[in-house]
Design an enzyme around this catalytic site. Structure first.
Site, PDB file in Angstrom:
ATOM      1  N   LYS A 270      -1.942  15.407  -9.219  1.00 17.80           N
ATOM      2  CA  LYS A 270      -1.129  15.395 -10.646  1.00 17.80           C
ATOM      3  C   LYS A 270      -0.262  16.416 -10.766  1.00 17.80           C
ATOM      4  O   LYS A 270       0.819  16.185 -11.283  1.00 17.80           O
ATOM      5  CB  LYS A 270      -1.931  14.667 -11.629  1.00 17.80           C
TER       6      LYS A 270
ATOM      7  N   SER B 227      -0.383  12.894 -14.948  1.00 17.56           N
ATOM      8  CA  SER B 227      -1.568  12.910 -15.768  1.00 17.56           C
ATOM      9  C   SER B 227      -1.722  13.926 -16.657  1.00 17.56           C
ATOM     10  O   SER B 227      -1.269  15.059 -15.979  1.00 17.56           O
ATOM     11  CB  SER B 227      -2.809  12.591 -14.920  1.00 17.56           C
TER      12      SER B 227
ATOM     13  N   TYR C 226      -8.067  15.406  -7.917  1.00 14.58           N
ATOM     14  CA  TYR C 226      -7.242  14.458  -8.573  1.00 14.58           C
ATOM     15  C   TYR C 226      -6.331  15.290  -9.531  1.00 14.58           C
ATOM     16  O   TYR C 226      -5.181  15.136  -9.590  1.00 14.58           O
ATOM     17  CB  TYR C 226      -8.063  13.636  -9.529  1.00 14.58           C
TER      18      TYR C 226
ATOM     19  N   ASP D 148       1.025  -1.049  -0.011  1.00 12.89           N
ATOM     20  CA  ASP D 148       0.102  -0.070  -0.090  1.00 12.89           C
ATOM     21  C   ASP D 148       0.946   1.374   0.157  1.00 12.89           C
ATOM     22  O   ASP D 148       1.609   1.518   0.940  1.00 12.89           O
ATOM     23  CB  ASP D 148      -0.926  -0.048   1.246  1.00 12.89           C
TER      24      ASP D 148
END
Length: 257
Positions: A165, A148, A161, A63
């Site tokens: 990134k 991304s 998100y 993890d």
């Protein structure tokens, strides 16, 4: 065999981009540690790699939001293969596409733990090994972060998100500057949305209409495929790219133009 004799640790390697990166590295001669929280799928990928060029692979549960797990996957590489040359921070997490004020706090925390803090843990774990590297080659070690296009050209409904990134891209460039004098390279790939388990979350729902609308924003007219990302990932960590650091390469069919 561009990665012959190298050992790579790839996070999130049980599926999607990570699994194809791991397979591609094995085809190029690398030993690979498959690091993931999905033990069943991860062991399956490791078994597949054992059949590629008589490849060497081992699964390691990790993890990436936990320091001890990240240290454990790097230790597994050294114990099994004697060294670590490449770290691919691929594991990622996102919330469902939704308005910013509806994202639960626990989702925010998980996104930044998996997408950003994991890079911090990973760098701290591999740096001592890279700096002590005696293996011949143009670079002492390479870190590849899978960021991304969301960090370059944000989309509505994915604020945190997108932000995570952007942080990964900033970290890549900052690390490249700081570690250049150690002959350690840090690079990134910015994929456009692809055929991975996270696709439905990015779009909010996986329907033909949503897919068509997204593809219309990509000049080459399709989602990314794992092989698109893996091909770039092989080049960026190979000795052919020995003079590239801080590069954040869009693999996006023209989405960010």
């Amino acid at each position: 065999m561009r990665l012959q004799g190298k050992t790579a640790v790839v996070t999130g390697a049980a599926s999607g981009f990570g699994a194809e990166i791991a397979r591609s590295y094995a085809r190029e001669g690398a030993n690979v540690v498959i690091a993931d929280i999905n033990e069943e799928w991860g062991k399956q990928v490791a078994q597949e790699i054992e059949g590629i060029n008589s490849g060497n692979a081992v699964f390691q549960f990790a993890d990436v939001s936990r320091k001890e797990d990240v240290e454990g996957m790097v230790d597994a590489a050294v114990e099994r293969f004697g060294q670590v040359d490449i770290l691919v921070n691929n594991a990622g997490y996102t919330h469902w596409n939704m308005p910013v004020d509806q994202v639960p706090e626990e989702e925010f925390d998980r996104i930044f733990a998996v997408n950003v803090k994991s890079i911090y843990f990973g760098m701290n774990a591999v740096l001592p090994h890279f700096r002590n590297q005696t293996q011949s080659g143009p670079n002492k070690g390479v870190v590849l972060n899978i960021a991304s296009t969301a960090g370059v050209r944000p989309r509505p409904g994915l604020v945190w998100y997108n932000a995570s990134k952007s942080a990964a891209i900033g970290a890549t460039r900052s690390l490249a500057i700081e570690l250049g004098t150690d002959n350690i390279r840090v690079v990134a790939i910015n994929p456009v949305a692809g055929e991975t388990p996270l696709l439905a979350k990015f779009m909010g729902e996986d329907t033909p209409e949503k897919r068509a609308a997204f593809k219309a924003t990509v000049p080459l007219g399709r989602f990314s495929q794992p092989a698109d990302i893996a091909n770039a990932a092989v080049f960026l960590v190979s000795d052919e790219a020995e003079f590239l650091t801080g590069v954040c390469l869009e693999v996006d069919g023209g989405r960010c133009i």
